[in-house]
Design an enzyme around this catalytic site. Structure first.
Site, PDB file in Angstrom:
ATOM      1  CE  LYS A  53       3.202  -3.135   4.663  1.00 51.43           C
ATOM      2  NZ  LYS A  53       3.852  -4.265   3.967  1.00 51.43           N
ATOM      3  CD  GLN A  97       3.269  -5.995   0.610  1.00 56.48           C
ATOM      4  OE1 GLN A  97       3.611  -4.979   1.220  1.00 56.48           O
ATOM      5  NE2 GLN A  97       2.764  -7.055   1.227  1.00 56.48           N
ATOM      6  CG  ASP A 120       9.406  -5.648   5.260  1.00 51.32           C
ATOM      7  OD1 ASP A 120       8.625  -5.246   6.157  1.00 51.32           O
ATOM      8  OD2 ASP A 120       9.057  -5.831   4.085  1.00 51.32           O
TER       9      ASP A 120
END
Ligand code: NAD
Length: 293
Positions: A53, A97, A120
């Site tokens: 990412k 994460q 997200d």
């Protein structure tokens, strides 16, 4: 024989479009979009995901920040970090994460993220907006699958889609998006999970199967209809001593046999995975534009 839905090539196309946009932003004298990632601990898979990412951000000209915390970090310390990121005006969006260590409550952490920076799309506000069909940050994996269907011009209207797995980050939002009014959309959706009875009878009737359970080679040729569209979300590291890394990545779909029956199919790797990253970058651009306006 099936057509491969090439997530890698499609994600490269999306990244090139974003790169062009960033370049004109920079030419106009403005700062580029800025994404941060918080990584707790040293889980190998998480390190790989976060690493790619961050690299993707750098490649297309975004600013990126990686914040690494020890796996013994307290929940309060992690929440303090999130509050700081929430209040940083030079940061457009950030992700935490997953998975988090067991002593940290994932829900508390995800709910602490400012919905305006939740690229997200896991915060209840954004999930609710997504379910209502409002503009928002759509969770990157199901968003990537919808974008892949859109770019390959696959008409799913009125088709029977079966989603395997009901997680909040993949299966559940996927089922909502596939059934939503729009193109792609308008599918008739069956959401299946670990308590579903006679799964095979259900998948055999599906025009589209999205498999997101995380069991290698679970979906076999006898479970799918001739000419079905097959989307494989699964990523499992299977130990393999013959490979330099000591493992290989295996999807949920028994690719070699299912590809003979499917009309379209995503490979693993090179299918849904790269699309997930591209859509995270797209969500960050949306956050940037909102932040700048
Ligand atoms: P999860 O473990 O949260 O959910 C798995 C789901 O599968 C559950 O809802 C469960 O009910 C269902 N399930 C388990 N066994 C089943 C069975 N025998 N029959 C039917 N349903 C069953 O997983 P997740 O976070 O949704 O991830 C699923 C997979 O997708 C994993 O392999 C994960 O690594 C992968 N993933 C890939 C990406 C990507 O970018 N490609 C992104 C997220 C997750």
């Amino acid at each position: 024989m099936s057509i491969r839905l090439d997530g890698k090539a499609t994600s490269n196309q999306i990244k090139a479009e974003l790169e062009k946009e960033v370049s004109s932003i920079k030419k106009s004298g403005k700062r580029p979009p800025h994404l941060a990632a918080v990584l707790v601990g040293n889980d190998g898979a998480s390190l790989t995901y976060v690493g790619s990412k961050v690299r993707s951000c750098e490649k297309i000209g975004y600013d990126s920040t990686l914040i690494r915390l020890d796996d013994t970090v307290t929940q309060q310390k992690l929440l303090d970090t999130i509050h700081k990121l929430n209040n940083d005006p030079g940061l457009d969006g950030f992700i935490v994460q997953l998975p988090l260590p067991k002593h940290i409550d994932e829900e508390t952490v995800l709910h602490a993220i400012n919905p305006d920076k939740d690229v997200d799309g896991f915060h209840p506000t954004n999930f609710g907006k997504m379910a209502l069909g409002m503009e928002t940050f759509i969770p990157a994996t199901p968003f990537g699958i919808m974008e892949l269907l859109r770019r390959y011009k696959l008409d799913i209207s009125g088709k029977h889609a079966v989603v395997i797995g009901r997680s909040h980050i993949v299966g559940r939002p996927m089922s909502i998006l596939l059934s939503e009014k729009g193109n792609p959309g308008n599918a008739t959706v069956t959401l299946t999970h670990s308590r579903t009875k006679n799964l095979s009878e259900i998948t055999q009737k599906a025009d589209i199967v999205v498999s997101a359970l995380g069991v290698p080679n679970f979906l076999t040729a006898d479970m799918v209809k001739q000419d079905a569209v097959i989307i494989d979300v699964g990523i499992t590291r299977v130990p393999d001593e013959t490979h330099p890394k000591g493992y290989v990545i295996v999807g949920d779909v028994a690719y070699n046999e299912v590809k003979e029956k499917a009309s379209y199919i995503t490979p693993v790797p090179g299918g849904v995975g790269p699309m997930t990253i591209a859509m995270l970058l797209q969500n960050t651009m949306l956050a940037y534009k909102r932040n700048a306006s």
